[in-house]
Design a protein around this motif. Structure first.
Motif, PDB file in Angstrom:
ATOM      1  N   PRO A  15       0.845  -1.189   0.000  1.00 27.21           N
ATOM      2  CA  PRO A  15       0.000   0.000   0.000  1.00 27.21           C
ATOM      3  C   PRO A  15       0.880   1.239   0.000  1.00 27.21           C
ATOM      4  O   PRO A  15       2.050   1.178   0.391  1.00 27.21           O
ATOM      5  N   PRO A  16       0.376   2.409  -0.398  1.00 27.39           N
ATOM      6  CA  PRO A  16       1.205   3.604  -0.456  1.00 27.39           C
ATOM      7  C   PRO A  16       1.732   4.034   0.892  1.00 27.39           C
ATOM      8  O   PRO A  16       2.720   4.736   0.961  1.00 27.39           O
ATOM      9  N   ASN A  17       1.086   3.614   1.988  1.00 28.49           N
ATOM     10  CA  ASN A  17       1.552   4.042   3.297  1.00 28.49           C
ATOM     11  C   ASN A  17       2.228   2.931   4.073  1.00 28.49           C
ATOM     12  O   ASN A  17       2.204   2.907   5.289  1.00 28.49           O
ATOM     13  N   LEU A  18       2.880   2.001   3.382  1.00 29.46           N
ATOM     14  CA  LEU A  18       3.535   0.882   4.055  1.00 29.46           C
ATOM     15  C   LEU A  18       4.610   1.371   5.011  1.00 29.46           C
ATOM     16  O   LEU A  18       4.742   0.860   6.115  1.00 29.46           O
ATOM     17  N   CYS A  19       5.392   2.358   4.593  1.00 33.64           N
ATOM     18  CA  CYS A  19       6.425   2.887   5.491  1.00 33.64           C
ATOM     19  C   CYS A  19       5.807   3.501   6.733  1.00 33.64           C
ATOM     20  O   CYS A  19       6.385   3.454   7.821  1.00 33.64           O
ATOM     21  N   GLY A  20       4.610   4.090   6.572  1.00 38.18           N
ATOM     22  CA  GLY A  20       3.923   4.654   7.719  1.00 38.18           C
ATOM     23  C   GLY A  20       3.564   3.605   8.740  1.00 38.18           C
ATOM     24  O   GLY A  20       3.490   3.870   9.936  1.00 38.18           O
ATOM     25  N   PHE A  21       3.354   2.374   8.296  1.00 36.01           N
ATOM     26  CA  PHE A  21       3.070   1.284   9.206  1.00 36.01           C
ATOM     27  C   PHE A  21       4.341   0.796   9.889  1.00 36.01           C
ATOM     28  O   PHE A  21       4.280   0.071  10.875  1.00 36.01           O
ATOM     29  N   GLY A  22       5.507   1.146   9.359  1.00 34.60           N
ATOM     30  CA  GLY A  22       6.765   0.688   9.941  1.00 34.60           C
ATOM     31  C   GLY A  22       7.097  -0.738   9.595  1.00 34.60           C
ATOM     32  O   GLY A  22       7.863  -1.387  10.308  1.00 34.60           O
ATOM     33  N   LEU A  23       6.548  -1.250   8.484  1.00 31.15           N
ATOM     34  CA  LEU A  23       6.742  -2.646   8.107  1.00 31.15           C
ATOM     35  C   LEU A  23       7.702  -2.789   6.933  1.00 31.15           C
ATOM     36  O   LEU A  23       7.767  -1.929   6.053  1.00 31.15           O
ATOM     37  N   LYS A  24       8.419  -3.891   6.926  1.00 34.94           N
ATOM     38  CA  LYS A  24       9.264  -4.240   5.792  1.00 34.94           C
ATOM     39  C   LYS A  24       8.370  -4.752   4.660  1.00 34.94           C
ATOM     40  O   LYS A  24       7.207  -5.108   4.894  1.00 34.94           O
ATOM     41  N   PRO A  25       8.874  -4.828   3.421  1.00 31.38           N
ATOM     42  CA  PRO A  25       8.072  -5.394   2.331  1.00 31.38           C
ATOM     43  C   PRO A  25       7.580  -6.789   2.704  1.00 31.38           C
ATOM     44  O   PRO A  25       8.349  -7.611   3.204  1.00 31.38           O
ATOM     45  N   PRO A  26       6.306  -7.077   2.489  1.00 30.42           N
ATOM     46  CA  PRO A  26       5.731  -8.340   2.976  1.00 30.42           C
ATOM     47  C   PRO A  26       6.362  -9.587   2.383  1.00 30.42           C
ATOM     48  O   PRO A  26       6.335 -10.645   3.018  1.00 30.42           O
ATOM     49  N   GLU A  27       6.960  -9.488   1.180  1.00 32.62           N
ATOM     50  CA  GLU A  27       7.586 -10.671   0.601  1.00 32.62           C
ATOM     51  C   GLU A  27       8.839 -11.097   1.365  1.00 32.62           C
ATOM     52  O   GLU A  27       9.371 -12.188   1.155  1.00 32.62           O
ATOM     53  N   THR A  28       9.316 -10.231   2.277  1.00 32.41           N
ATOM     54  CA  THR A  28      10.498 -10.577   3.080  1.00 32.41           C
ATOM     55  C   THR A  28      10.119 -11.140   4.449  1.00 32.41           C
ATOM     56  O   THR A  28      11.007 -11.556   5.195  1.00 32.41           O
ATOM     57  N   TRP A  29       8.840 -11.172   4.790  1.00 34.01           N
ATOM     58  CA  TRP A  29       8.430 -11.648   6.109  1.00 34.01           C
ATOM     59  C   TRP A  29       8.693 -13.142   6.262  1.00 34.01           C
ATOM     60  O   TRP A  29       8.535 -13.916   5.315  1.00 34.01           O
ATOM     61  N   ASN A  30       9.071 -13.553   7.468  1.00 36.22           N
ATOM     62  CA  ASN A  30       9.190 -14.966   7.820  1.00 36.22           C
ATOM     63  C   ASN A  30       7.970 -15.350   8.645  1.00 36.22           C
ATOM     64  O   ASN A  30       7.819 -14.906   9.786  1.00 36.22           O
ATOM     65  N   VAL A  31       7.099 -16.164   8.050  1.00 41.09           N
ATOM     66  CA  VAL A  31       5.819 -16.522   8.661  1.00 41.09           C
ATOM     67  C   VAL A  31       5.788 -18.026   8.918  1.00 41.09           C
ATOM     68  O   VAL A  31       6.114 -18.817   8.031  1.00 41.09           O
ATOM     69  N   TYR A  32       5.377 -18.415  10.125  1.00 40.76           N
ATOM     70  CA  TYR A  32       5.361 -19.826  10.491  1.00 40.76           C
ATOM     71  C   TYR A  32       4.041 -20.173  11.167  1.00 40.76           C
ATOM     72  O   TYR A  32       3.446 -19.337  11.860  1.00 40.76           O
ATOM     73  N   GLU A  33       3.606 -21.400  10.990  1.00 39.62           N
ATOM     74  CA  GLU A  33       2.541 -21.949  11.815  1.00 39.62           C
ATOM     75  C   GLU A  33       3.176 -22.982  12.736  1.00 39.62           C
ATOM     76  O   GLU A  33       3.940 -23.833  12.294  1.00 39.62           O
ATOM     77  N   ILE A  34       2.883 -22.882  14.042  1.00 37.43           N
ATOM     78  CA  ILE A  34       3.481 -23.774  15.018  1.00 37.43           C
ATOM     79  C   ILE A  34       2.837 -25.153  14.901  1.00 37.43           C
ATOM     80  O   ILE A  34       1.631 -25.318  15.121  1.00 37.43           O
ATOM     81  N   ILE A  35       3.634 -26.154  14.537  1.00 39.92           N
ATOM     82  CA  ILE A  35       3.114 -27.499  14.277  1.00 39.92           C
ATOM     83  C   ILE A  35       2.388 -28.058  15.495  1.00 39.92           C
ATOM     84  O   ILE A  35       1.326 -28.667  15.383  1.00 39.92           O
ATOM     85  N   GLU A  36       2.969 -27.852  16.680  1.00 37.16           N
ATOM     86  CA  GLU A  36       2.374 -28.413  17.887  1.00 37.16           C
ATOM     87  C   GLU A  36       1.052 -27.740  18.257  1.00 37.16           C
ATOM     88  O   GLU A  36       0.263 -28.287  19.024  1.00 37.16           O
ATOM     89  N   LYS A  37       0.822 -26.540  17.727  1.00 36.15           N
ATOM     90  CA  LYS A  37      -0.395 -25.789  18.033  1.00 36.15           C
ATOM     91  C   LYS A  37      -1.001 -25.257  16.735  1.00 36.15           C
ATOM     92  O   LYS A  37      -0.852 -24.076  16.396  1.00 36.15           O
TER      93      LYS A  37
END
Length: 288
Positions: A15-37
């Protein structure tokens, strides 16, 4: 799960205000689902250092002011004192703030007569994260901000006051490291413990939405990621400042002046001092 989320993030446009959110580009995020939960989602610090500073400052100065409610309401009678919590000894006594629908700690009920306007920048940031993780139509309606110190704990409990228990619960951590313990639907189930470092996000969905969880201890962090502002981040912030008309959307939805102040080490020094012995946790939920 990881590959599916990666593809989801990669396909989204910033979005145009991504920097305003303080977030890195989403394609660089490390996202996990916890297997045990199953249903417990973990995002490893997707915030820039400047972004962390922005949300830390908002939690310590702006969100502490009236009409928000806090644990200090019973000991402060003058609203002007609330507007200066950051500059007084009261900051060390602050334990929680509620935003939007104010949680009633006695009845555990949300009431339409007990709510205020939810901060737009925090709402948009959380809803953007929700959208990136494919939680469509999430609406930020209530938040509890917890202020922990090194000897703080949070006993085992479930979050079941919301009318819509199918909506995810988002938890954002800043400052010192927490040990986050997640059990099952009863206290008889064996819990899992994970570290939550500054900038990390936890999303409780599906069955884990109603699982018992707790914070048994706070640990000294070994990586102050809010203090790692690099040239690229500063250049991005300067670009926002130099192109206010072009970034009109950012100017409306985030505090450009605060973002620029957060680059200054002298300005941020008292916030950094507080973080040396504290953790800030923002829990955002959809009530209806």
């Amino acid at each position: 799960m990881f590959k599916e989320v990666f593809k989801q993030l990669k396909s989204k446009k910033n979005p145009p205000n991504l920097c305003g959110f303080g977030l890195k580009p989403p394609e660089t995020w490390n996202v996990y689902e916890i297997i045990e939960k199953p249903g417990l989602i973990f995002v490893k610090n997707p915030f820039t250092s400047l972004g962390q500073r922005y949300w830390i400052c908002r939690c310590m100065t702006d969100y502490t002011k009236k009409p928000q409610k806090s644990n200090l309401d019973s000991i402060i009678e003058n609203d002007d004192e609330f507007n200066n919590i950051f500059e007084s000894d009261l900051l060390q006594k602050l334990r929680w703030i509620t935003l939007g629908y104010h949680h009633n700690w006695d009845t555990k009920i949300y009431d339409d007569k007990n709510k205020d306007v939810f901060p737009s920048d925090l709402s948009e940031m959380c809803e953007y994260v929700a959208d990136m993780l494919n939680f469509d139509n999430f609406k930020s309606e209530a938040a509890i901000i917890n202020y922990y110190h090194m000897d703080s704990t949070l006993s085992g409990h479930t979050d079941h006051s919301e009318h819509n228990l199918n909506a995810p619960l988002f938890s954002f951590s800043f400052g010192q490291t927490a040990v986050f313990m997640v059990g099952g639907l009863t206290k008889d189930d064996e819990p899992l413990a994970i570290f939550l470092n500054s900038g990390d996000i936890v999303i409780m969905t599906n069955e884990t939405r109603l699982c018992y969880h707790a914070v048994p201890c706070i640990l000294k962090t070994t990586n102050e990621t809010w203090n790692c502002i690099d040239d690229e981040e500063e250049a991005a912030a300067n670009k926002e400042e130099a192109n206010e008309e072009e970034f009109d959307q950012i100017q409306r939805n985030s505090n450009i002046d605060l973002i620029n102040k957060c680059k200054n080490a002298t300005f941020f020094k008292p916030f950094h001092k507080y973080l040396q012995t504290s953790r800030i946790n923002i829990n955002i939920r959809q009530v209806y």
